[in-house]
Motif scaffolding. Structure first.
Motif, PDB file in Angstrom:
ATOM      1  N   ASN A 281      37.972  40.691  36.032  1.00 26.21           N
ATOM      2  CA  ASN A 281      37.514  39.366  36.497  1.00 26.21           C
ATOM      3  C   ASN A 281      38.108  38.257  35.620  1.00 26.21           C
ATOM      4  O   ASN A 281      38.947  38.516  34.764  1.00 26.21           O
TER       5      ASN A 281
ATOM      6  N   ILE B 254      30.379  60.572  50.919  1.00 28.53           N
ATOM      7  CA  ILE B 254      30.839  59.232  50.498  1.00 28.53           C
ATOM      8  C   ILE B 254      32.210  59.019  51.137  1.00 28.53           C
ATOM      9  O   ILE B 254      33.192  59.680  50.759  1.00 28.53           O
TER      10      ILE B 254
ATOM     11  N   GLY C 127      37.824  48.925  36.698  1.00 30.48           N
ATOM     12  CA  GLY C 127      37.146  48.402  37.891  1.00 30.48           C
ATOM     13  C   GLY C 127      36.945  46.890  37.790  1.00 30.48           C
ATOM     14  O   GLY C 127      37.463  46.235  36.870  1.00 30.48           O
TER      15      GLY C 127
HETATM   16  C1  LIG Z   1      39.486  38.396  40.012  1.00 28.37           C
HETATM   17  C2  LIG Z   1      37.980  38.339  39.773  1.00 28.37           C
HETATM   18  C3  LIG Z   1      37.444  37.289  39.036  1.00 28.37           C
HETATM   19  C4  LIG Z   1      36.067  37.277  38.772  1.00 28.37           C
HETATM   20  N1  LIG Z   1      35.587  36.358  37.881  1.00 28.37           N
HETATM   21  C5  LIG Z   1      34.315  36.453  37.418  1.00 28.37           C
HETATM   22  C6  LIG Z   1      33.871  35.651  36.346  1.00 28.37           C
HETATM   23  O1  LIG Z   1      34.624  34.861  35.779  1.00 28.37           O
HETATM   24  N2  LIG Z   1      32.574  35.770  35.934  1.00 28.37           N
HETATM   25  C7  LIG Z   1      31.705  36.675  36.517  1.00 28.37           C
HETATM   26  O2  LIG Z   1      30.543  36.743  36.124  1.00 28.37           O
HETATM   27  N3  LIG Z   1      32.145  37.489  37.512  1.00 28.37           N
HETATM   28  C8  LIG Z   1      33.409  37.425  37.963  1.00 28.37           C
HETATM   29  N4  LIG Z   1      33.862  38.277  38.934  1.00 28.37           N
HETATM   30  C9  LIG Z   1      32.910  39.248  39.481  1.00 28.37           C
HETATM   31  C10 LIG Z   1      32.625  40.396  38.501  1.00 28.37           C
HETATM   32  O3  LIG Z   1      33.807  41.081  38.205  1.00 28.37           O
HETATM   33  C11 LIG Z   1      31.627  41.355  39.138  1.00 28.37           C
HETATM   34  O4  LIG Z   1      30.482  40.597  39.462  1.00 28.37           O
HETATM   35  C12 LIG Z   1      31.241  42.472  38.183  1.00 28.37           C
HETATM   36  O5  LIG Z   1      32.335  43.279  37.928  1.00 28.37           O
HETATM   37  C13 LIG Z   1      30.127  43.316  38.806  1.00 28.37           C
HETATM   38  O6  LIG Z   1      29.816  44.328  37.877  1.00 28.37           O
HETATM   39  P1  LIG Z   1      29.135  45.665  38.346  1.00 28.37           P
HETATM   40  O7  LIG Z   1      28.988  46.524  37.151  1.00 28.37           O
HETATM   41  O8  LIG Z   1      27.897  45.354  39.114  1.00 28.37           O
HETATM   42  O9  LIG Z   1      30.133  46.308  39.407  1.00 28.37           O
HETATM   43  P2  LIG Z   1      31.623  46.863  39.188  1.00 28.37           P
HETATM   44  O10 LIG Z   1      32.288  46.204  38.072  1.00 28.37           O
HETATM   45  O11 LIG Z   1      32.250  46.806  40.541  1.00 28.37           O
HETATM   46  O12 LIG Z   1      31.369  48.372  38.773  1.00 28.37           O
HETATM   47  C14 LIG Z   1      30.997  49.358  39.720  1.00 28.37           C
HETATM   48  C15 LIG Z   1      31.681  50.647  39.339  1.00 28.37           C
HETATM   49  O13 LIG Z   1      31.239  51.667  40.244  1.00 28.37           O
HETATM   50  C16 LIG Z   1      32.262  52.619  40.348  1.00 28.37           C
HETATM   51  N5  LIG Z   1      32.028  53.440  41.562  1.00 28.37           N
HETATM   52  C17 LIG Z   1      31.990  53.036  42.848  1.00 28.37           C
HETATM   53  N6  LIG Z   1      31.801  54.092  43.675  1.00 28.37           N
HETATM   54  C18 LIG Z   1      31.706  55.195  42.886  1.00 28.37           C
HETATM   55  C19 LIG Z   1      31.550  56.581  43.161  1.00 28.37           C
HETATM   56  N7  LIG Z   1      31.487  57.079  44.424  1.00 28.37           N
HETATM   57  N8  LIG Z   1      31.479  57.443  42.103  1.00 28.37           N
HETATM   58  C20 LIG Z   1      31.541  56.985  40.818  1.00 28.37           C
HETATM   59  N9  LIG Z   1      31.736  55.669  40.514  1.00 28.37           N
HETATM   60  C21 LIG Z   1      31.821  54.780  41.543  1.00 28.37           C
HETATM   61  C22 LIG Z   1      33.528  51.746  40.453  1.00 28.37           C
HETATM   62  O14 LIG Z   1      34.693  52.447  40.079  1.00 28.37           O
HETATM   63  C23 LIG Z   1      33.203  50.586  39.499  1.00 28.37           C
HETATM   64  O15 LIG Z   1      33.811  50.728  38.234  1.00 28.37           O
HETATM   65  C24 LIG Z   1      35.212  38.289  39.293  1.00 28.37           C
HETATM   66  C25 LIG Z   1      35.764  39.323  40.049  1.00 28.37           C
HETATM   67  C26 LIG Z   1      37.122  39.359  40.286  1.00 28.37           C
HETATM   68  C27 LIG Z   1      37.690  40.497  41.090  1.00 28.37           C
END
Ligand SMILES: Cc1cc2nc3c(=O)[nH]c(=O)nc-3n(C[C@H](O)[C@H](O)[C@H](O)COP(=O)(O)OP(=O)(O)OC[C@H]3O[C@@H](n4cnc5c(N)ncnc54)[C@H](O)[C@@H]3O)c2cc1C
Length: 439
Positions: free
Chosen positions: A78, A4, A73
């Motif tokens: 967000n 990775i 994360g």
């Molecule tokens: C400023 C901002 C505003 C936003 N506003 C909105 C909103 O209002 N509404 C909305 O729906 N969405 C919003 N989003 C988008 C939303 O935050 C994401 O769509 C959401 O966090 C995705 O969730 P997820 O669980 O798929 O991924 P993530 O939250 O990215 O979680 C993935 C996790 O995987 C972990 N990871 C990665 N690689 C590894 C590894 N090698 N080993 C172990 N762990 C690992 C990371 O640390 C992370 O915690 C916004 C994003 C930002 C940055």
């Protein structure tokens, strides 16, 4: 063995994280362990996969592995809009194909309702308010988007109210915008508090390992996930780590780690609240996708979210937050001249995983590897829904929503580097320029 090559490294300055309650962080994984299921990534998507797998397979051990602390994360950084309506920024009316829009709405509502039930069941203190959202415009381009979106909502049969410039201050205090559409179905949350609460209420057959970045993975009859202090061997792996899924060897170059930035003020004094006026909490998204999101939180802070950078390795880079805080200040002053002395207490960045065709990934990546990836900026409800449905699909269930997700073509291919970075950066700059003072 797949190495990775990039690990998450989010900044430590996210306001939501610091303002949500402290919790007992689960210890990192140590030694060598086996599990029936391993899930990488404990954001909204990963915790939803883990909870539903645990319920569907009560006798199986599930390892949920997170590189950082839960709540640090993207899921914890967000803007906190749990949106019900389709939000297809690729379509002129934000709605697009009516059949797809109706199913997308079912999917979003499925995610939103799941979150609400869990917040009620586990009493999660995350400022959840089912208060709708405003989509507001000031530039002619933005006004045109609102008009088109109105037609889209009519087509979908969804309620809305048009709010003109002179009425807007009663709602959101500021006189900045020329027009807004209010839609009642969105919930607002404190995102870090919510994802922490969800992780702390997982069923007993899930073990959450925090601060455990996976650095190597070996695929075969079993999947071996290694890190600096040991390994986890699993019969099946679910990747819910958004754009970092590419570093596990899948969807290479198809997901674009684009960062966007937020700032949160100190709480307003009573005089400042009176000077602002309007409702006690609300959320406004921009008509122009490159514009500014603004929220007044239940604890009387104001959030500004705008600006973008393309960080191909998926890691945060301090230089951008330092640059964009100036943009946040200008955006704040344009909207809130009645609050001259409000400083930002926190400024941070966070990653979105975008695809050019706005499609996410849901399905089988290899014989015993599955993925729920590429949030396209809407992961609060969508990640929750797709994570839960992934676990149902793995338990052999079939339904309209699973079918819909499996039929998606997934994120499309992109040109190779350096063309990709040049193209994305140009697009981001041009989009922000066109947004004008809506940014
Ligand atoms: C400023 C901002 C505003 C936003 N506003 C909105 C909103 O209002 N509404 C909305 O729906 N969405 C919003 N989003 C988008 C939303 O935050 C994401 O769509 C959401 O966090 C995705 O969730 P997820 O669980 O798929 O991924 P993530 O939250 O990215 O979680 C993935 C996790 O995987 C972990 N990871 C990665 N690689 C590894 C590894 N090698 N080993 C172990 N762990 C690992 C990371 O640390 C992370 O915690 C916004 C994003 C930002 C940055």
């Amino acid at each position: 063995m797949t190495k990775i090559t990039s690990l998450p490294a989010d900044d430590a300055t996210c306001g939501w994280y610091h303002l949500s309650k402290g919790r007992k962080v689960q210890p990192p994984h140590l030694g060598n362990t086996s599990a029936r299921w391993a899930i990488v990534g404990a954001g909204f998507t990963g915790v939803a996969v883990a909870r539903q797998l645990a319920l569907n397979f009560p006798n199986d051990h599930i390892a949920l592995i997170e590189a950082q602390e839960v709540g640090l994360g993207s899921s914890g950084r967000n803007a906190g809009f749990a949106i019900d309506l389709p939000h297809d920024i690729g379509a002129d009316d934000y709605i697009g194909d009516i059949g797809i829009a109706k199913t997308t709405m079912k999917l979003n509502l499925f995610g939103q309702n799941s979150l609400k039930e869990l917040v009620d069941q586990f009493n999660i203190d995350c400022q959840m308010k089912h208060c709708g959202k405003y989509q507001a415009a000031v530039e002619p381009r933005g006004i045109a988007v609102l008009d088109a979106y109105r037609n889209g909502l009519d087509k979908l049969g969804q309620p809305y109210a048009v709010i003109d410039a002179d009425e807007l201050p009663e709602h959101i205090g500021t006189r900045f915008y020329r027009k807004a559409l209010f839609t009642p179905g969105t919930s607002l949350i404190q995102p870090s508090a919510l994802v922490k609460g969800l992780a702390d209420s997982l069923p007993a057959n899930v073990t959450l390992y925090e601060n455990t970045p996976i650095t190597d993975v070996e695929y075969g009859d079993k999947v071996v996930l290694s890190h600096r202090n040991g390994s986890i061997t699993a019969n099946s792996l679910v990747l819910s780590n958004n754009a970092f899924g590419m570093h596990f060897g899948f969807l290479k170059g198809r997901m674009l780690p684009v960062f966007t930035y937020g700032s949160l003020t100190r709480p307003m004094s009573e005089d400042e609240q009176n000077a602002l006026g309007g409702k006690p909490f609300w959320g406004t998204i921009p008509a122009d996708p490159f514009g500014t999101t603004v929220r007044r939180t239940p604890d009387n802070r104001l959030l500004i979210r705008n600006s973008f950078s393309f960080n191909p390795d998926g890691k945060s880079n301090n230089k951008y937050a330092a640059r964009f805080v100036k943009q946040h200040r200008e955006s704040f002053e344009r909207r809130f001249p009645m609050l001259p002395n409000m400083n930002f207490e926190y400024t941070w960045g966070g990653a979105l995983a975008l695809s050019r065709n706005h499609e996410g990934y849901f399905g089988k990546l290899a014989s015993n590897v599955y993925g729920v990836l590429c949030c396209n900026g809407l992961g609060v409800t969508r990640g929750t829904a797709t994570g839960k449905l992934m676990a149902d699909w793995l338990a052999g269930q079939e339904n309209e929503l699973i079918d819909f997700l499996l039929k998606s073509p997934g994120p499309c291919a992109n040109p190779p580097q350096p063309l990709l970075s040049m193209g994305v950066n140009l697009n981001l700059k041009w989009g922000q320029y066109k947004a004008g003072i809506e940014a």
